[in-house]
Write a protein that holds these residues in place. Structure first.
Motif, PDB file in Angstrom:
ATOM      1  N   GLU A 119       2.354 -21.752   5.032  1.00 26.70           N
ATOM      2  CA  GLU A 119       2.186 -20.452   4.387  1.00 26.70           C
ATOM      3  C   GLU A 119       0.974 -19.743   4.993  1.00 26.70           C
ATOM      4  O   GLU A 119      -0.107 -20.328   5.101  1.00 26.70           O
ATOM      5  CB  GLU A 119       1.987 -20.625   2.884  1.00 26.70           C
ATOM      6  CG  GLU A 119       3.147 -21.319   2.171  1.00 26.70           C
ATOM      7  CD  GLU A 119       4.450 -20.554   2.311  1.00 26.70           C
ATOM      8  OE1 GLU A 119       4.428 -19.319   2.104  1.00 26.70           O
ATOM      9  OE2 GLU A 119       5.472 -21.185   2.636  1.00 26.70           O
ATOM     10  N   VAL A 120       1.169 -18.501   5.429  1.00 23.68           N
ATOM     11  CA  VAL A 120       0.079 -17.718   6.004  1.00 23.68           C
ATOM     12  C   VAL A 120       0.011 -16.369   5.305  1.00 23.68           C
ATOM     13  O   VAL A 120       1.018 -15.853   4.796  1.00 23.68           O
ATOM     14  CB  VAL A 120       0.276 -17.514   7.522  1.00 23.68           C
ATOM     15  CG1 VAL A 120       0.213 -18.834   8.263  1.00 23.68           C
ATOM     16  CG2 VAL A 120       1.589 -16.803   7.816  1.00 23.68           C
ATOM     17  N   GLU A 121      -1.185 -15.824   5.270  1.00 25.15           N
ATOM     18  CA  GLU A 121      -1.376 -14.509   4.669  1.00 25.15           C
ATOM     19  C   GLU A 121      -1.560 -13.464   5.761  1.00 25.15           C
ATOM     20  O   GLU A 121      -2.181 -13.731   6.791  1.00 25.15           O
ATOM     21  CB  GLU A 121      -2.597 -14.512   3.750  1.00 25.15           C
ATOM     22  CG  GLU A 121      -2.428 -15.364   2.506  1.00 25.15           C
ATOM     23  CD  GLU A 121      -3.630 -15.257   1.576  1.00 25.15           C
ATOM     24  OE1 GLU A 121      -4.678 -14.729   2.030  1.00 25.15           O
ATOM     25  OE2 GLU A 121      -3.527 -15.680   0.412  1.00 25.15           O
ATOM     26  N   ARG A 122      -0.993 -12.276   5.521  1.00 32.31           N
ATOM     27  CA  ARG A 122      -1.201 -11.161   6.437  1.00 32.31           C
ATOM     28  C   ARG A 122      -1.226  -9.870   5.632  1.00 32.31           C
ATOM     29  O   ARG A 122      -0.789  -9.823   4.472  1.00 32.31           O
ATOM     30  CB  ARG A 122      -0.101 -11.103   7.497  1.00 32.31           C
ATOM     31  CG  ARG A 122       1.255 -10.687   6.983  1.00 32.31           C
ATOM     32  CD  ARG A 122       2.243 -10.494   8.130  1.00 32.31           C
ATOM     33  NE  ARG A 122       3.535  -9.992   7.659  1.00 32.31           N
ATOM     34  CZ  ARG A 122       3.803  -8.709   7.442  1.00 32.31           C
ATOM     35  NH1 ARG A 122       2.863  -7.777   7.657  1.00 32.31           N
ATOM     36  NH2 ARG A 122       4.999  -8.328   7.017  1.00 32.31           N
ATOM     37  N   VAL A 123      -1.750  -8.827   6.251  1.00 30.53           N
ATOM     38  CA  VAL A 123      -1.819  -7.521   5.598  1.00 30.53           C
ATOM     39  C   VAL A 123      -0.619  -6.699   6.062  1.00 30.53           C
ATOM     40  O   VAL A 123      -0.408  -6.520   7.269  1.00 30.53           O
ATOM     41  CB  VAL A 123      -3.133  -6.799   5.940  1.00 30.53           C
ATOM     42  CG1 VAL A 123      -3.159  -5.422   5.287  1.00 30.53           C
ATOM     43  CG2 VAL A 123      -4.331  -7.637   5.505  1.00 30.53           C
ATOM     44  N   ASP A 124       0.194  -6.219   5.113  1.00 36.39           N
ATOM     45  CA  ASP A 124       1.388  -5.459   5.484  1.00 36.39           C
ATOM     46  C   ASP A 124       1.045  -3.997   5.751  1.00 36.39           C
ATOM     47  O   ASP A 124      -0.126  -3.583   5.724  1.00 36.39           O
ATOM     48  CB  ASP A 124       2.474  -5.591   4.408  1.00 36.39           C
ATOM     49  CG  ASP A 124       2.077  -4.952   3.081  1.00 36.39           C
ATOM     50  OD1 ASP A 124       1.075  -4.193   3.039  1.00 36.39           O
ATOM     51  OD2 ASP A 124       2.768  -5.202   2.078  1.00 36.39           O
ATOM     52  N   GLU A 125       2.091  -3.190   6.011  1.00 34.20           N
ATOM     53  CA  GLU A 125       1.880  -1.792   6.387  1.00 34.20           C
ATOM     54  C   GLU A 125       1.291  -0.960   5.260  1.00 34.20           C
ATOM     55  O   GLU A 125       0.758   0.133   5.492  1.00 34.20           O
ATOM     56  CB  GLU A 125       3.209  -1.171   6.850  1.00 34.20           C
ATOM     57  CG  GLU A 125       4.305  -1.124   5.794  1.00 34.20           C
ATOM     58  CD  GLU A 125       5.101  -2.413   5.736  1.00 34.20           C
ATOM     59  OE1 GLU A 125       6.145  -2.431   5.052  1.00 34.20           O
ATOM     60  OE2 GLU A 125       4.674  -3.400   6.386  1.00 34.20           O
ATOM     61  N   ASN A 126       1.353  -1.472   4.027  1.00 35.68           N
ATOM     62  CA  ASN A 126       0.780  -0.755   2.887  1.00 35.68           C
ATOM     63  C   ASN A 126      -0.652  -1.194   2.591  1.00 35.68           C
ATOM     64  O   ASN A 126      -1.246  -0.760   1.607  1.00 35.68           O
ATOM     65  CB  ASN A 126       1.648  -0.970   1.644  1.00 35.68           C
ATOM     66  CG  ASN A 126       3.050  -0.416   1.828  1.00 35.68           C
ATOM     67  OD1 ASN A 126       3.226   0.670   2.388  1.00 35.68           O
ATOM     68  ND2 ASN A 126       4.050  -1.162   1.364  1.00 35.68           N
ATOM     69  N   GLY A 127      -1.173  -2.076   3.444  1.00 39.02           N
ATOM     70  CA  GLY A 127      -2.538  -2.543   3.240  1.00 39.02           C
ATOM     71  C   GLY A 127      -2.656  -3.641   2.213  1.00 39.02           C
ATOM     72  O   GLY A 127      -3.769  -3.997   1.807  1.00 39.02           O
ATOM     73  N   GLU A 128      -1.529  -4.201   1.796  1.00 39.93           N
ATOM     74  CA  GLU A 128      -1.552  -5.267   0.802  1.00 39.93           C
ATOM     75  C   GLU A 128      -1.426  -6.633   1.483  1.00 39.93           C
ATOM     76  O   GLU A 128      -0.748  -6.779   2.507  1.00 39.93           O
ATOM     77  CB  GLU A 128      -0.411  -5.081  -0.197  1.00 39.93           C
ATOM     78  CG  GLU A 128      -0.514  -3.796  -1.010  1.00 39.93           C
ATOM     79  CD  GLU A 128       0.620  -3.666  -2.010  1.00 39.93           C
ATOM     80  OE1 GLU A 128       1.518  -4.544  -1.991  1.00 39.93           O
ATOM     81  OE2 GLU A 128       0.615  -2.702  -2.791  1.00 39.93           O
ATOM     82  N   THR A 129      -2.074  -7.626   0.894  1.00 41.24           N
ATOM     83  CA  THR A 129      -2.005  -8.987   1.425  1.00 41.24           C
ATOM     84  C   THR A 129      -0.750  -9.672   0.909  1.00 41.24           C
ATOM     85  O   THR A 129      -0.510  -9.726  -0.304  1.00 41.24           O
ATOM     86  CB  THR A 129      -3.240  -9.802   1.008  1.00 41.24           C
ATOM     87  OG1 THR A 129      -4.418  -9.165   1.518  1.00 41.24           O
ATOM     88  CG2 THR A 129      -3.159 -11.220   1.549  1.00 41.24           C
ATOM     89  N   VAL A 130       0.062 -10.161   1.838  1.00 44.01           N
ATOM     90  CA  VAL A 130       1.302 -10.843   1.468  1.00 44.01           C
ATOM     91  C   VAL A 130       1.304 -12.234   2.095  1.00 44.01           C
ATOM     92  O   VAL A 130       0.646 -12.493   3.105  1.00 44.01           O
ATOM     93  CB  VAL A 130       2.537 -10.055   1.945  1.00 44.01           C
ATOM     94  CG1 VAL A 130       2.611  -8.705   1.245  1.00 44.01           C
ATOM     95  CG2 VAL A 130       2.518  -9.869   3.454  1.00 44.01           C
ATOM     96  N   THR A 131       2.048 -13.129   1.470  1.00 46.29           N
ATOM     97  CA  THR A 131       2.172 -14.502   1.966  1.00 46.29           C
ATOM     98  C   THR A 131       3.548 -14.688   2.587  1.00 46.29           C
ATOM     99  O   THR A 131       4.562 -14.327   1.990  1.00 46.29           O
ATOM    100  CB  THR A 131       1.971 -15.516   0.827  1.00 46.29           C
ATOM    101  OG1 THR A 131       0.672 -15.328   0.252  1.00 46.29           O
ATOM    102  CG2 THR A 131       2.091 -16.941   1.345  1.00 46.29           C
TER     103      THR A 131
END
Length: 396
Positions: free
Chosen positions: A144-156
């Motif tokens: 599981e990795v976290e990244r910032v999506d196009e809306n600026g939110e952190t998603v897993t």
């Protein structure tokens, strides 16, 4: 052409005992790689064994020819060194995975290649890669990795990655038999074992009766507070790094370079070196698991691979190649006999098969052996024969 070369050689050196030994050596080298490899490993009473040991070292460390060595034999050595370069690249690529358990042993891979392939043309890059593939297994895993999506939110998200695990030599032989289309014989295995020991040296000191000083309590922290310039690789900081390893109670496990000896890494090294590590399994489990460990040259390589910002040991970085103690010595451009050694902390001290770090005031930090770990010893009386400036480190 071959007969002409040998005839010229006979006319040049055949008139003396030394010359006749030279002819016998070159005949073995040029006419039959198998004879050469066998001769390398035989304890002969004549000078032939020494000549052939020199042949192995020429392939691993670089040649130092006399005018009497024919061009055909030089070509064999040149092709082997070209092959070693391709193998090193493939090994580095495999070992660069941050998610791998353990790392391949370049000296072992090249010892196997030398024993099985001396006298053949250098392989292609693809063939070298397939040869190295025989020494490890791959496993596809997820995390599981976290990244910032196009809306600026952190998603897993779930990420798939490939992890490699070095194989035992016996398992590698099975793969090599399939890859090469031939059986790896007991004679091959004996040759490989002797070549590896000749180049890599013994797996630490077995029974040392001299004085040594153990370090402090076990700690996995790498302390940079005494470094002079963490942004560079320099002699002062190599000495400081070695002192920190000693003060932190580092252990010794063959094939390690300062990593934390987790249960997973221990299992990997146990599989990779069933004799060198397996013989001390209970001792390692009781004393070194949970702390940091290194072998003698791994203590130096770990400093070279240290990322001063993240405090991670990143394999093969900062220009420091994965070499053994002997190859580090032979790669040095500045070195000398121990009686000529300047009082410069951060120099390395060496004897065949072993290396340590001079820290000044007549003292050395060395990863001595499995039963000792990283210890402090006196320079005098320890048996060091040479000193060297470690390549890839600044001594300005």
């Amino acid at each position: 052409m071959m007969n002409t070369v040998l005839a010229k050689l006979a006319l040049t050196v055949g008139g003396s005992d030394k010359g006749r030994k030279t002819i016998a050596w070159v005949l073995a080298a040029v006419l039959s790689p198998l004879i050469l490899i066998t001769a390398v490993l035989c304890s002969l009473a004549s000078g032939g064994a020494e000549h052939n040991n020199t042949t192995v070292k020429a392939c691993f460390y670089g040649p130092n020819y006399t005018e009497k060595v024919p061009s055909e034999f030089r070509s064999h050595v040149s092709k082997m060194r070209e092959a070693f370069s391709l193998l090193d690249s493939a090994i580095a690529a495999a070992n660069s995975s941050e998610d791998s358990t353990g790392s391949l042993d370049p000296t072992m891979v090249k010892a196997v290649f030398f024993a099985l392939c001396f006298g053949e043309d250098a392989p292609t890059r693809r063939a070298a890669g397939k040869f190295v593939d025989c020494f490890y297994s791959e496993q596809e895993l997820t995390r599981e990795v976290e990244r910032v999506d196009e809306n600026g939110e952190t998603v897993t998200e779930t990420e798939t990655y490939i992890a490699i695990t070095p194989l035992s030599l016996s398992d590698a032989y099975i793969n090599l038999s399939t890859e090469l289309g031939r059986e790896i014989s007991d004679e091959d295995k004996d040759n490989i074992r002797h070549i590896y020991t000749m180049i890599a040296g013994p797996m630490g000191v077995e029974n040392y009766t001299g004085a040594y000083e153990v370090g402090g309590q076990k700690s996995v922290e790498i302390d940079l507070s005494t470094f002079s310039d963490p942004s560079t690789k320099n002699a002062h900081d190599l000495a400081a790094y070695a002192i920190n390893a000693w003060q932190s109670g580092w252990g010794y496990v063959w094939g390690t370079y300062g990593q934390i000896m987790t249960e997973e890494l221990f299992a990997s090294k146990l599989q990779q070196y069933p004799e060198g590590v397996g013989s001390y399994a209970d001792f390692i489990q009781a004393n070194w698991v949970g702390g940091r460990t290194a072998d003698c040259v791994g203590l130096i390589k770990g400093y070279g691979w240290l990322d001063a910002e993240t405090l991670e040991l990143r394999y093969g970085t900062n220009g420091m190649p994965d070499v053994g103690a002997n190859q580090m010595y032979y790669n040095a451009t500045v070195s000398g006999t121990i009686d000529t050694m300047p009082d410069t902390p951060g120099l390395a001290v060496w004897h065949d098969g072993h290396i340590g770090v001079y820290i000044g005031s007549g003292e050395v930090i060395e990863a001595m052996g499995t039963k000792y770990g990283v210890v402090k010893t006196q320079l005098e009386g320890r048996g060091w024969t040479h000193w060297l400036q470690v390549p890839y480190i600044s001594y300005d």
